[in-house]
Design an enzyme around this catalytic site. Sequence first.
Site, PDB file in Angstrom:
ATOM      1  N   TYR A  71      -1.463  -9.477   4.524  1.00 17.40           N
ATOM      2  CA  TYR A  71      -1.910  -8.933   3.232  1.00 17.40           C
ATOM      3  C   TYR A  71      -1.670  -9.931   2.121  1.00 17.40           C
ATOM      4  CZ  TYR A  71      -2.132  -4.163   5.222  1.00 17.40           C
ATOM      5  OH  TYR A  71      -2.434  -3.053   5.953  1.00 17.40           O
ATOM      6  N   SER A  99      -6.052   4.843   4.800  1.00 19.38           N
ATOM      7  CA  SER A  99      -7.399   5.065   4.244  1.00 19.38           C
ATOM      8  C   SER A  99      -7.742   6.549   4.085  1.00 19.38           C
ATOM      9  CB  SER A  99      -8.468   4.373   5.107  1.00 19.38           C
ATOM     10  OG  SER A  99      -8.447   2.988   4.910  1.00 19.38           O
ATOM     11  N   LEU A 150      -8.598   7.949   1.498  1.00 17.26           N
ATOM     12  CA  LEU A 150      -9.737   8.003   0.579  1.00 17.26           C
ATOM     13  C   LEU A 150     -10.909   7.151   1.062  1.00 17.26           C
ATOM     14  CD1 LEU A 150      -7.980   7.968  -2.924  1.00 17.26           C
ATOM     15  CD2 LEU A 150      -8.949   9.905  -1.680  1.00 17.26           C
ATOM     16  N   GLY A 185     -12.157   4.196  -0.951  1.00 19.10           N
ATOM     17  CA  GLY A 185     -12.702   4.585  -2.243  1.00 19.10           C
ATOM     18  C   GLY A 185     -13.882   5.527  -2.183  1.00 19.10           C
ATOM     19  N   LEU A 243     -14.056   8.457  -0.916  1.00 19.06           N
ATOM     20  CA  LEU A 243     -13.636   9.826  -1.193  1.00 19.06           C
ATOM     21  C   LEU A 243     -12.955   9.968  -2.555  1.00 19.06           C
ATOM     22  CD1 LEU A 243     -12.486  10.848   2.387  1.00 19.06           C
ATOM     23  CD2 LEU A 243     -14.508  11.653   1.147  1.00 19.06           C
ATOM     24  N   GLY A 300     -15.088   9.361  -4.945  1.00 16.77           N
ATOM     25  CA  GLY A 300     -16.344   9.744  -5.573  1.00 16.77           C
ATOM     26  C   GLY A 300     -16.953   8.686  -6.460  1.00 16.77           C
ATOM     27  N   LYS A 301     -16.266   7.552  -6.627  1.00 21.09           N
ATOM     28  CA  LYS A 301     -16.773   6.568  -7.589  1.00 21.09           C
ATOM     29  C   LYS A 301     -18.081   5.929  -7.154  1.00 21.09           C
ATOM     30  CE  LYS A 301     -13.822   2.718  -5.985  1.00 21.09           C
ATOM     31  NZ  LYS A 301     -12.750   1.790  -6.412  1.00 21.09           N
TER      32      LYS A 301
END
Length: 345
Positions: free
Chosen positions: A53, A233, A235, A238, A240, A242-243
């Site tokens: 990372y 993950s 979301l 990203g 989920l 909604g963006k």
Amino acid sequence: MVYRPLGDNGTRVSAICLGTMTFGEQNSEAEAHEQLDYALAHGINFIDVAEMYPVPARAETSGASESIVGSWLARQAREKLVIATKVAGPARSVDWIRGGPLALDRANIRAAVEGSLRRLRTDYIDLYQLHWPARNQPLFGQGLFDPARERESTPIRSQLEVLAELVAEGKVRQVGLSNESPWGVMEFLRHAREFDLPRVVSLQNAYSLLNRTYEFGLSEIGFRERVGLLAYSPLAFGHLSGKYLQDPAARGRLTLFESFGARYAKPGVGGAVQAYARLAGEYGLSLTQLALAFVYTRWCVTSTIIGATTLSQLQENVAAWDLALPPEVLAKVETLHAVHGSPAP
């Protein structure tokens, strides 16, 4: 905050884990430390990082996330925190890490551990994970298993033997897997049992409204063998939040870094996201709240790994812990799942 057992050595981890894959790429050291301080202040004692990372992985930033966590960790009460990191496996484009790495053999795992200990500024790692399998195995949305892609790889027993050495030396407290299959988890457990080697205590796999493949095969293993799921993950990179429904070109990992997150580019993802967004709206919830509250309350999840690029995002993610989804919402989630399945496996 709720704390759950991880393994049999008395370790208890917060039900939310702070992920760090943006540290050193999308987040500066100061921003990362602000997130870490906020997480700690809200009862999060579990931090997850990896030697490769931040992402996307590249030579210029490799190891930066561990170094940033290490500079923060140096001023904390180390014994109150659970630090997890991972060794990069072979067969991916990380040529700058130990020349490949070519294998998960003794030399590579030992070199990886020493590097992580140095960057994290600690003398032990609470949970050391194999980031992905050494053997041929479809990963990160690649699709079905393909026997034609078989290759030589370090045997599972050999991987566990070097981890046993590191546990005996006190450099590693417990071991875990990541991005593993049911066959892989059971083989690690079998070798541990037959040869008196360290038993894996956790599995870090993707798990969200868009990817519930863990529930088929792995959930029973996790329950019966006491292998905790560290759900990453939640979301769905990203989606989920909604963006991307509001603006397909919204700033985020999927738009900043080309070809990143292949599993979320599959045909059924958009329709499923829209359906869950409508459900959230019906009950006055944000899509983020629905997605996180769902994962937070699943019986099979030991800890949910959340990551953010802004403090406000982190605050929203942590606040979702206090949200209880009504039974009728959960029932409707299951109805949508029956229709849409897991479009981002």
